[in-house]
Design a protein around this motif. Structure first.
Motif, PDB file in Angstrom:
ATOM      1  N   GLN A 173      13.515  61.072  66.070  1.00 28.52           N
ATOM      2  CA  GLN A 173      13.264  59.766  66.667  1.00 28.52           C
ATOM      3  C   GLN A 173      14.312  59.546  67.745  1.00 28.52           C
ATOM      4  N   PRO A 174      14.135  58.926  68.808  1.00 33.29           N
ATOM      5  CA  PRO A 174      13.022  58.071  69.193  1.00 33.29           C
ATOM      6  C   PRO A 174      11.855  58.845  69.806  1.00 33.29           C
ATOM      7  N   ASP A 175      12.050  60.105  70.174  1.00 33.24           N
ATOM      8  CA  ASP A 175      10.957  60.867  70.789  1.00 33.24           C
ATOM      9  C   ASP A 175      10.953  62.288  70.234  1.00 33.24           C
ATOM     10  N   LYS A 176      10.010  63.066  70.685  1.00 33.01           N
ATOM     11  CA  LYS A 176       9.872  64.448  70.224  1.00 33.01           C
ATOM     12  C   LYS A 176      10.350  65.441  71.286  1.00 33.01           C
ATOM     13  N   VAL A 177      11.042  64.956  72.304  1.00 34.21           N
ATOM     14  CA  VAL A 177      11.519  65.833  73.379  1.00 34.21           C
ATOM     15  C   VAL A 177      12.720  66.626  72.865  1.00 34.21           C
ATOM     16  N   CYS A 178      12.710  67.924  73.144  1.00 34.98           N
ATOM     17  CA  CYS A 178      13.810  68.777  72.715  1.00 34.98           C
ATOM     18  C   CYS A 178      13.998  69.925  73.711  1.00 34.98           C
ATOM     19  N   THR A 179      15.096  70.612  73.565  1.00 33.33           N
ATOM     20  CA  THR A 179      15.403  71.764  74.400  1.00 33.33           C
ATOM     21  C   THR A 179      15.667  72.949  73.492  1.00 33.33           C
ATOM     22  N   VAL A 180      14.982  74.055  73.765  1.00 33.20           N
ATOM     23  CA  VAL A 180      15.184  75.299  73.025  1.00 33.20           C
ATOM     24  C   VAL A 180      16.026  76.212  73.902  1.00 33.20           C
ATOM     25  N   GLU A 181      17.077  76.765  73.322  1.00 37.57           N
ATOM     26  CA  GLU A 181      17.905  77.735  74.026  1.00 37.57           C
ATOM     27  C   GLU A 181      17.926  79.023  73.230  1.00 37.57           C
ATOM     28  N   ILE A 182      17.720  80.125  73.953  1.00 33.82           N
ATOM     29  CA  ILE A 182      17.752  81.450  73.361  1.00 33.82           C
ATOM     30  C   ILE A 182      18.832  82.215  74.113  1.00 33.82           C
ATOM     31  N   GLU A 183      19.812  82.727  73.377  1.00 31.20           N
ATOM     32  CA  GLU A 183      20.890  83.448  74.043  1.00 31.20           C
ATOM     33  C   GLU A 183      21.190  84.732  73.290  1.00 31.20           C
ATOM     34  N   LEU A 184      21.228  85.818  74.042  1.00 34.33           N
ATOM     35  CA  LEU A 184      21.629  87.113  73.511  1.00 34.33           C
ATOM     36  C   LEU A 184      23.005  87.397  74.076  1.00 34.33           C
TER      37      LEU A 184
ATOM     38  N   VAL B  84      14.094  76.318  77.413  1.00 26.83           N
ATOM     39  CA  VAL B  84      12.780  75.694  77.557  1.00 26.83           C
ATOM     40  C   VAL B  84      12.883  74.260  77.059  1.00 26.83           C
ATOM     41  N   GLU B  85      12.430  73.307  77.867  1.00 22.31           N
ATOM     42  CA  GLU B  85      12.383  71.914  77.435  1.00 22.31           C
ATOM     43  C   GLU B  85      10.927  71.579  77.133  1.00 22.31           C
ATOM     44  N   LEU B  86      10.699  70.856  76.038  1.00 27.92           N
ATOM     45  CA  LEU B  86       9.326  70.558  75.635  1.00 27.92           C
ATOM     46  C   LEU B  86       9.274  69.316  74.771  1.00 27.92           C
ATOM     47  N   GLN B  87       8.064  68.852  74.565  1.00 25.49           N
ATOM     48  CA  GLN B  87       7.804  67.829  73.572  1.00 25.49           C
ATOM     49  C   GLN B  87       7.282  68.577  72.350  1.00 25.49           C
ATOM     50  N   ALA B  88       7.930  68.413  71.211  1.00 23.98           N
ATOM     51  CA  ALA B  88       7.624  69.202  70.014  1.00 23.98           C
ATOM     52  C   ALA B  88       6.315  68.757  69.371  1.00 23.98           C
ATOM     53  N   LEU B  89       5.229  69.137  69.989  1.00 18.78           N
ATOM     54  CA  LEU B  89       3.888  68.906  69.452  1.00 18.78           C
ATOM     55  C   LEU B  89       3.357  70.243  68.962  1.00 18.78           C
ATOM     56  N   PRO B  90       2.447  70.260  67.988  1.00 17.00           N
ATOM     57  CA  PRO B  90       1.967  71.536  67.453  1.00 17.00           C
ATOM     58  C   PRO B  90       1.484  72.525  68.519  1.00 17.00           C
TER      59      PRO B  90
ATOM     60  N   ASP C  60      17.798  67.973  70.092  1.00 19.48           N
ATOM     61  CA  ASP C  60      16.890  66.819  70.187  1.00 19.48           C
ATOM     62  C   ASP C  60      17.702  65.547  70.348  1.00 19.48           C
ATOM     63  N   HIS C  61      17.028  64.411  70.423  1.00 19.24           N
ATOM     64  CA  HIS C  61      17.680  63.131  70.683  1.00 19.24           C
ATOM     65  C   HIS C  61      17.901  62.286  69.437  1.00 19.24           C
TER      66      HIS C  61
END
Length: 176
Positions: free
Chosen positions: A59-70, A11-17, A81-82
């Motif tokens: 920084q510089p942004d709040k964009v991140c990628t979450v990976e879940i692997e079983l 899942v790619e997202l901007q880490a906002l609450p 993150d960046h």
């Protein structure tokens, strides 16, 4: 035998609450789908801490990628993150209101770590052991339910004047 030795979700997202809560729900749904319900609370807590760190520090942004692997008997949750700055576990005062996130991740996980990701980023990850019993349950067909329910009867004392012998009547603790 496990029919799917590796299962993966990204899942790619901007880490906002508000997005952190959505990703927690995605994680929970994915673990239920993989029949790993027992891992949901610890995985969600660890993921929340990692995403909160991205929200607060990246920084510089709040964009991140979450990976879940079983993978076989191990669940790995990672956040990329960046920001190239690597996090570290700190000793904090008992009255401090922050700074315990990575210590909590370490406490609820089997292992955790951080690694640089290219020139400008990092990956923070943690693992949880996937119980062999849960994996076996996911591979076997559901049990049949008994066709005839078993009924048992219990002798009950006769009721005198609306009260059972030796039992005080119920009273409300709330004033009216």
């Amino acid at each position: 035998m496990i029919s799917h030795p590796s299962r993966h979700c990204t899942v790619e997202l901007q880490a906002l609450p508000s997005r952190i809560g959505q990703v927690r729900r995605i994680l929970s749904a994915q673990l239920r789908y993989w029949h790993m319900d027992a891992l949901i609370d610890r995985a969600a807590l660890g993921l929340t801490e990692l995403l909160s760190n991205v929200h607060r520090h990246a920084q510089p942004d709040k964009v991140c990628t979450v990976e879940i692997e079983l993978l076989l008997d191990r669940l790995t949750v990672s956040v990329r993150d960046h920001d190239p700055r690597l996090p570290e576990v700190r000793d904090v005062e008992s009255s401090a209101t922050s700074g315990r996130g990575l210590a909590m991740v370490a406490a609820v996980s089997e292992s955790w770590g951080v690694r640089p990701d290219g020139e400008s980023g990092k990956v923070v990850w943690f693992t949880l052991p996937a119980a062999p019993a849960a994996l076996a349950a996911a591979a076997r067909p559901p049990r049949r339910v008994a066709e005839k329910p078993v009924r048992r009867f219990v002798e009950v004392e006769p009721v005198a004047e609306g009260h059972r012998a030796g039992v005080a009547p119920a009273r409300s603790a709330v004033g009216g």
